[in-house]
Design an enzyme around this catalytic site. Structure first.
Site, PDB file in Angstrom:
ATOM      1  N   GLU A   1       0.883  -1.159   0.000  1.00 40.88           N
ATOM      2  CA  GLU A   1       0.000   0.000   0.000  1.00 40.88           C
ATOM      3  C   GLU A   1       0.927   1.217   0.000  1.00 40.88           C
ATOM      4  O   GLU A   1       1.841   1.278   0.822  1.00 40.88           O
ATOM      5  CB  GLU A   1      -0.871   0.041   1.260  1.00 40.88           C
ATOM      6  CG  GLU A   1      -1.815   1.242   1.215  1.00 40.88           C
ATOM      7  CD  GLU A   1      -2.644   1.441   2.482  1.00 40.88           C
ATOM      8  OE1 GLU A   1      -2.274   0.893   3.533  1.00 40.88           O
ATOM      9  OE2 GLU A   1      -3.635   2.180   2.404  1.00 40.88           O
TER      10      GLU A   1
ATOM     11  N   ARG B   1       6.039 -12.971   9.288  1.00 37.44           N
ATOM     12  CA  ARG B   1       6.873 -11.881   8.821  1.00 37.44           C
ATOM     13  C   ARG B   1       8.137 -11.797   9.675  1.00 37.44           C
ATOM     14  O   ARG B   1       8.211 -12.356  10.769  1.00 37.44           O
ATOM     15  CB  ARG B   1       6.128 -10.566   8.808  1.00 37.44           C
ATOM     16  CG  ARG B   1       5.400 -10.206  10.058  1.00 37.44           C
ATOM     17  CD  ARG B   1       4.828  -8.821   9.802  1.00 37.44           C
ATOM     18  NE  ARG B   1       3.996  -8.352  10.899  1.00 37.44           N
ATOM     19  CZ  ARG B   1       3.256  -7.269  10.785  1.00 37.44           C
ATOM     20  NH1 ARG B   1       3.242  -6.579   9.669  1.00 37.44           N
ATOM     21  NH2 ARG B   1       2.537  -6.866  11.804  1.00 37.44           N
TER      22      ARG B   1
ATOM     23  N   LYS C   1       5.003   0.241  11.607  1.00 37.83           N
ATOM     24  CA  LYS C   1       4.877   1.501  10.886  1.00 37.83           C
ATOM     25  C   LYS C   1       4.700   2.685  11.838  1.00 37.83           C
ATOM     26  O   LYS C   1       5.262   3.754  11.632  1.00 37.83           O
ATOM     27  CB  LYS C   1       3.677   1.403   9.946  1.00 37.83           C
ATOM     28  CG  LYS C   1       3.968   1.884   8.542  1.00 37.83           C
ATOM     29  CD  LYS C   1       2.874   1.470   7.579  1.00 37.83           C
ATOM     30  CE  LYS C   1       3.482   0.941   6.302  1.00 37.83           C
ATOM     31  NZ  LYS C   1       2.494   0.450   5.346  1.00 37.83           N
TER      32      LYS C   1
END
Length: 568
Positions: free
Chosen positions: A39, A271, A281
């Site tokens: 994104e 991950r 983030k």
RNA sequence: UGGGGCGUGGCCAAGCGGCAAGGCACGGGUCUUUGGAAUCCGCAUUCGUAGGUUCGAAUCCUACCGCCCCAGCCA
């Protein structure tokens, strides 16, 4: 041919799965096809690099394809700036999408048509509940939800309302399109998920063409199926979404067979986490916005841009990706492994040069005044083809402050009063006198050299254990050197509470040293090149800051230092 | 007391019923004009725990324990 072997050798569960798919001809005549779906709302970090490279290498190893597709379905959060930085980062990493760069927004019209068919088939309905009501109707983790009063709205009314949603007749939040699935499912994602919402917002690509935007759960599987993605890899937290992913793909195959290339399947993997840093983030953003670091490309950050600016190579990152493996278990990779990959890559790539980071002056008292002698030194040990360079030597030099000890322990091999040490590529010197200032700290050393010990033609028979690097005062070129260390002083800052993780920042994460003397051949260095400062580490001549003859080096990684380790 | 996952040495990770790969880290040796590199050796009688099945289990079954994710009109 080597590629094929690699695919066979890789033992992770995803490769096993794909091999099996291939053996069973499960893909039909479709090639293995992966994608990376960022994104455009932030910068990529090393965790993303793992996903990018995993997808890319799968395509490469199985002679398939790899697409880059931006998931740009939320215009409020997305910006062109991020599209650009992401493209730059992925290209730098070496993951080649071979021209298949797509945007979810490219298919908005097709998706709208799909939504229409969903409505016509009775699979979706327009719901007038407010966001709060939808939440309340959804139920809880342990209680089933309640069906929306709009759930059984007649098809024609749904079509009309959805059409008017698109035309912009309704304000944000007033209505949504929902998939009609199962309000009592144990999986909250299946409780009639919202698939379209009204967003009167300017989109970075489609402009003001749309005021309704698809949700991820509707958009992603459909985009995959449209592009013919055979293996849609994502992280573990999407496991819960898989039933919905399948639901959407199944409906797409049923209702829009003319555009669907493949019945895509989702596979999740854990991950990558890494110690001594943060990857979320939100935390990364705070570090940047509250100026704890100098920007998204600060070399202390795990962002791709930061690593690039630090001087890390894409090859080292790829090696790290391979070595960390792929599984479904939560994992935190050791920074030491990453550093190992960096050193291993640079070991055979970075020419050696001498620089003294913390200099102390040494006067060689028996050196003929104003004499300069040239030494030829190899740029790379065990590699003739890397060539040689001339290094001048004269009577006053700099050596590393910690290469001298006034009262050395028995296992200290370097310079000390009355002791001998070899100056790399030059002569053996002996320390005769220590000069100190008022406070008692050493300011200068007086040594004598042994002319019999010239490097390459040593006839002294002397054998010293220590070899140290040096730079002549007379010929030194001065540079600025940024010594980077871990951004956090604790192993897992990610576990700290959001509010105070910044208190865990390592106060010594950046140490900038000015006027670092370096041997004169550094003048010929091209910005962007990497060197091993002998016995100190790998350094990157940062192009952005090395302009107009100024030299700015970033330390990429330190060399292993068994002496320092033994000291602890 | 809902659903989905995961637990193999300090960190990763193979293994899929036949007797614990590999990498990093760590410890030690050799070599070395980088205490770098290279190289050699060592490093889980044991696979979250407890039972069970089996000639044989990390691998199958049962129960339990621990950890992670999910209640955005974010992705």
């Amino acid at each position: 041919m080597e590629e094929k072997n690699e695919a066979v050798e890789k033992t992770n569960f995803i490769y096993s799965m794909i091999r099996e798919d291939l053996e069973q001809k499960a893909l039909g005549k479709n090639p293995v096809h992966t994608r990376f779906p960022p994104e455009p709302n932030g910068y990529l970090h090393i965790g993303h690099a793992k996903a990018i490279l995993l997808n890319y290498f799968i395509a490469k190893d199985f002679k398939g394809r790899f697409n880059l597709r931006f998931d740009d379905t939320n215009p409020i959060k997305e910006e062109q700036e991020f599209v650009d930085s992401i493209i730059e980062d992925i290209r730098w990493l070496g993951a080649d999408w071979e021209g298949r760069l797509f945007f979810s927004s490219d298919y908005f019209e097709t998706k709208y048509q799909f939504a229409l068919r969903l409505i016509e088939a009775g699979y979706a309905y327009v719901c007038d509940l407010s966001p709060e009501e939808i939440r309340d109707y959804r139920g809880t983790l342990t209680e089933a939800g309640t069906e929306s009063p709009y759930r059984n709205r007649p098809g024609a009314e749904n079509l009309d309302l959805f059409d008017r949603m698109r035309k912009g007749e309704f304000p944000n939040g007033s209505r949504v399109l929902r998939a009609k699935i199962d309000m009592s499912s144990g999986n909250l994602n299946m409780r009639d998920p919202v698939i379209y919402r009204i967003l009167h917002a300017h989109h970075h690509r489609t402009g003001d063409q749309w005021c309704i935007y698809p949700m991820y759960d509707f958009d992603h599987p459909f985009s995959d199926a449209l592009e013919g993605i055979t293996h849609s890899l994502c992280s573990i937290e999407y496991s819960d979404h898989r039933p919905l992913y399948d639901w959407i793909v199944d409906r797409a195959v049923e209702l829009m067979p003319e555009v669907i290339k493949y019945r895509s399947r989702q596979t999740e993997f854990a991950r990558l986490g890494m110690n001594y840093t943060v990857m979320s983030k939100r935390k990364l953003r705070r570090l940047v916005e509250e100026n704890y670091v100098a920007g998204w490309d600060d070399p202390r950050l795990p962002t791709i841009a930061g690593l690039r600016r630090r001087g890390v190579t894409p090859e080292a990152i790829a090696d790290f990706q391979q070595k960390t493996g792929v599984s479904r278990a939560d994992s935190t990779a050791d920074l030491a492994l990453f550093e190992h990959c960096i050193r291993q890559d640079l070991e055979t790539k970075a020419p050696r040069i001498m620089a003294v980071l913390d200099p102390i002056k040494v006067v060689i008292t028996n050196w003929p005044a104003s004499k300069t002698e040239m030494f030829e030194m190899e740029n790379m040990p065990d590699n003739e083809s890397a060539g040689k360079r001339q290094v001048p030597f004269s009577g006053t030099i700099f050596i590393e402050r910690d290469d001298f000890m006034e009262e050395p322990p028995k296992n200290f091999f370097r310079l000390a009063p009355g002791r001998e040490v070899r100056l790399k590529g030059a002569y053996i010197i002996c320390c005769d006198k220590v000069i100190k200032d008022q406070s008692g700290s050493v300011t200068e050393l007086h040594c004598t050299y042994d002319p019999q010990t010239r490097s390459g033609s040593d006839s002294s028979g002397k054998k010293v254990k220590g070899v140290i690097h040096w730079v002549t005062v007379e010929h030194a070129v001065y540079a600025t050197v940024n010594l980077y260390d871990t951004l956090f002083s604790v192993e897992n800052p990610e576990e700290a509470e959001e509010g105070n993780f910044t208190t865990l920042i390592n106060p010594d994460s950046l140490l900038t040293i000015d006027n670092v003397p370096i041997e004169p051949s550094i003048r010929e260095a091209h910005p962007g090149s990497r060197f091993q400062f002998m016995r100190k580490g790998y350094f990157y001549l940062e192009p952005e800051r090395s302009t107009g003859g100024e030299l700015v080096f970033n330390r990429i990684a330190q060399l292993r230092d068994s002496w320092a380790k033994a000291q602890k």
